[in-house]
Design a protein around this motif. Structure first.
Motif, PDB file in Angstrom:
ATOM      1  N   PRO A   1       0.975  -1.196  -0.127  1.00 34.25           N
ATOM      2  CA  PRO A   1       0.034  -0.015  -0.121  1.00 34.25           C
ATOM      3  C   PRO A   1       0.728   1.301  -0.073  1.00 34.25           C
ATOM      4  N   ASN A   2       2.084   1.177   0.375  1.00 31.80           N
ATOM      5  CA  ASN A   2       3.116   2.339   0.401  1.00 31.80           C
ATOM      6  C   ASN A   2       3.672   2.691  -1.085  1.00 31.80           C
ATOM      7  N   CYS A   3       4.263   1.750  -1.700  1.00 28.30           N
ATOM      8  CA  CYS A   3       5.025   1.812  -2.881  1.00 28.30           C
ATOM      9  C   CYS A   3       4.597   0.882  -4.125  1.00 28.30           C
TER      10      CYS A   3
ATOM     11  N   GLU B   1      13.521  -3.098  -1.252  1.00 26.09           N
ATOM     12  CA  GLU B   1      14.728  -2.834  -0.169  1.00 26.09           C
ATOM     13  C   GLU B   1      14.371  -1.487   0.245  1.00 26.09           C
ATOM     14  N   LYS B   2      13.847  -0.663  -0.725  1.00 31.56           N
ATOM     15  CA  LYS B   2      13.801   0.901  -0.552  1.00 31.56           C
ATOM     16  C   LYS B   2      12.588   1.470   0.226  1.00 31.56           C
ATOM     17  N   CYS B   3      11.872   0.418   0.515  1.00 27.42           N
ATOM     18  CA  CYS B   3      10.339   0.519   1.248  1.00 27.42           C
ATOM     19  C   CYS B   3      10.381  -0.125   2.539  1.00 27.42           C
ATOM     20  N   GLY B   4      10.281  -1.398   2.481  1.00 25.49           N
ATOM     21  CA  GLY B   4       9.987  -2.237   3.666  1.00 25.49           C
ATOM     22  C   GLY B   4       8.985  -1.906   4.619  1.00 25.49           C
ATOM     23  N   HIS B   5       7.880  -1.280   3.974  1.00 21.89           N
ATOM     24  CA  HIS B   5       6.486  -1.010   4.773  1.00 21.89           C
ATOM     25  C   HIS B   5       6.086  -2.169   5.289  1.00 21.89           C
ATOM     26  N   GLN B   6       5.500  -2.192   6.513  1.00 16.49           N
ATOM     27  CA  GLN B   6       4.715  -3.438   7.268  1.00 16.49           C
ATOM     28  C   GLN B   6       3.265  -2.963   7.448  1.00 16.49           C
ATOM     29  N   TRP B   7       2.605  -3.997   7.243  1.00 17.69           N
ATOM     30  CA  TRP B   7       1.177  -3.836   7.626  1.00 17.69           C
ATOM     31  C   TRP B   7       0.271  -5.194   7.858  1.00 17.69           C
ATOM     32  N   SER B   8      -0.804  -4.876   8.014  1.00 18.74           N
ATOM     33  CA  SER B   8      -1.546  -6.098   8.591  1.00 18.74           C
ATOM     34  C   SER B   8      -2.856  -6.253   7.865  1.00 18.74           C
TER      35      SER B   8
END
Length: 111
Positions: free
Chosen positions: A72-74, A102-109
């Motif tokens: 959802p971020n990138c 690698e540039k994002c690494g966003h975490q979500w559930s």
């Protein structure tokens, strides 16, 4: 719910009767607690919603299963995921994702 400070039993409620105010009484010992007409607020406390942090360590993503799901971020198309039972047993587990960009690494559930 109120409990007797003397014996620990559950206090019962007694309606007002002939000028006597309502009260709680213990059915096993002589303890009686009068009920005041006004409610006293002892302390006001502001509730603050904390931001939940989902932490999946970087090194753990190598051994985790991968799935094709957009971040959802990138909008990267792959993520590592884990499932954990965080609610009641009769409800499904919650899936935690971590973007493999690698540039994002966003975490979500998600459920």
């Amino acid at each position: 719910m109120e409990f007797c400070p003397t014996c620990g039993n559950f206090l019962q409620y007694e309606l007002p009767h002939m000028g006597r105010p309502a009260r709680f009484f213990c059915p096993t010992c002589p303890y009686v607690c009068q009920i005041e007409a006004k409610v006293k607020i002892k302390k006001k406390q502001r509730l603050v919603k904390k931001e939940a942090s989902l932490v999946i360590p970087e090194k753990d993503t190598e051994n985790m299963p991968k799935i094709d799901v957009p971040c959802p971020n990138c909008s990267h198309g792959k993520a590592a995921f884990q499932q954990h039972q965080i609610r009641k047993a009769d409800e499904g587990p919650t899936t935690f994702y971590k973007c493999l960009n690698e540039k994002c690494g966003h975490q979500w559930s998600g459920d």
